[in-house]
Design a protein around this motif. Sequence first.
Motif, mmCIF file in Angstrom:
data_model
loop_
_atom_site.group_PDB
_atom_site.id
_atom_site.type_symbol
_atom_site.label_atom_id
_atom_site.label_comp_id
_atom_site.label_asym_id
_atom_site.label_seq_id
_atom_site.Cartn_x
_atom_site.Cartn_y
_atom_site.Cartn_z
ATOM 1 N N TYR A 173 0.833 -1.211 0.000
ATOM 2 C CA TYR A 173 0.000 0.000 0.000
ATOM 3 C C TYR A 173 0.865 1.257 0.000
ATOM 4 O O TYR A 173 0.593 2.211 -0.720
ATOM 5 C CB TYR A 173 -0.955 0.009 1.201
ATOM 6 C CG TYR A 173 -2.272 -0.671 0.910
ATOM 7 C CD1 TYR A 173 -2.362 -2.054 0.812
ATOM 8 C CD2 TYR A 173 -3.429 0.062 0.711
ATOM 9 C CE1 TYR A 173 -3.560 -2.681 0.528
ATOM 10 C CE2 TYR A 173 -4.644 -0.554 0.425
ATOM 11 C CZ TYR A 173 -4.702 -1.916 0.340
ATOM 12 O OH TYR A 173 -5.898 -2.527 0.050
ATOM 13 N N SER A 185 -7.598 3.616 -1.642
ATOM 14 C CA SER A 185 -7.595 2.219 -2.081
ATOM 15 C C SER A 185 -7.404 2.011 -3.576
ATOM 16 O O SER A 185 -6.793 1.041 -3.996
ATOM 17 C CB SER A 185 -8.913 1.552 -1.682
ATOM 18 O OG SER A 185 -8.918 1.319 -0.308
ATOM 19 N N ASP A 195 -13.116 -3.054 -1.972
ATOM 20 C CA ASP A 195 -11.684 -2.748 -1.893
ATOM 21 C C ASP A 195 -11.294 -2.500 -0.437
ATOM 22 O O ASP A 195 -10.216 -2.855 0.000
ATOM 23 C CB ASP A 195 -11.308 -1.547 -2.784
ATOM 24 C CG ASP A 195 -12.147 -0.309 -2.490
ATOM 25 O OD1 ASP A 195 -13.183 -0.420 -1.785
ATOM 26 O OD2 ASP A 195 -11.771 0.769 -2.967
ATOM 27 N N ILE A 196 -12.227 -1.888 0.309
ATOM 28 C CA ILE A 196 -11.961 -1.584 1.716
ATOM 29 C C ILE A 196 -13.274 -1.684 2.492
ATOM 30 O O ILE A 196 -14.305 -1.229 2.017
ATOM 31 C CB ILE A 196 -11.322 -0.183 1.846
ATOM 32 C CG1 ILE A 196 -11.154 0.205 3.314
ATOM 33 C CG2 ILE A 196 -12.113 0.899 1.135
ATOM 34 C CD1 ILE A 196 -10.248 1.396 3.499
#
Length: 202
Positions: free
Chosen positions: A7, A32, A114-115
Amino acid sequence: MHIRQIYKDANALLEGHFLLASGNHSSYYLQSAKVLEYPKKASILTDALAKMIRDAGIEADTVCAPAIGGLLAGYELARSLDVRSIFVEKKEGGMELRRGFTVSKNEKIIICEDIITTGGSALKAAKAIEALGGEVVAFASLANRGFCKRVGGNDTAKAECALPQNVPLFALDDFSFKMYAPEECPQCKEGKTKAIKPGSQS
Ligand code: ZN
């Protein structure tokens, strides 16, 4: 696999002074979409997520993502699991399947984001799928913000978590950041910077 480093390398884990959607301030923000900018990297992440799901004995026919946020993660996870990929879209108060997509009765479906923050969108997607007769067998996400409990994670589910406790959540890592009410924010007290609103708008 060092998820946090992936990340950071992708500039998806931002450090600064941020105004979150909740109104709170934080020194960190997950952007993200940036970690999915390169499809080959995205597939490494979803291959790892698919392995966690398979290792837990979860079988699915289809991955369904809430648009727009979950689209890329959902599509790549479907590729990793070699299953069908569909998505639901926002409507007044919920989500719905459009574009000719269908769900058959008892079709086993993973809702992929994604999150996962509190899981509100994922829950709306699950409700849309269940209303059509599909069975939600798991929730999946690349990153978990630490409000919900993921399989294998250390965090416990917080009161804010909207996801049902009886369906497993798979995520690659927990990203629990300290958040502050604006009047208690250390960076605001310092007075050097103003909190900026990142997210899908910038
Ligand atoms: Zn602040």
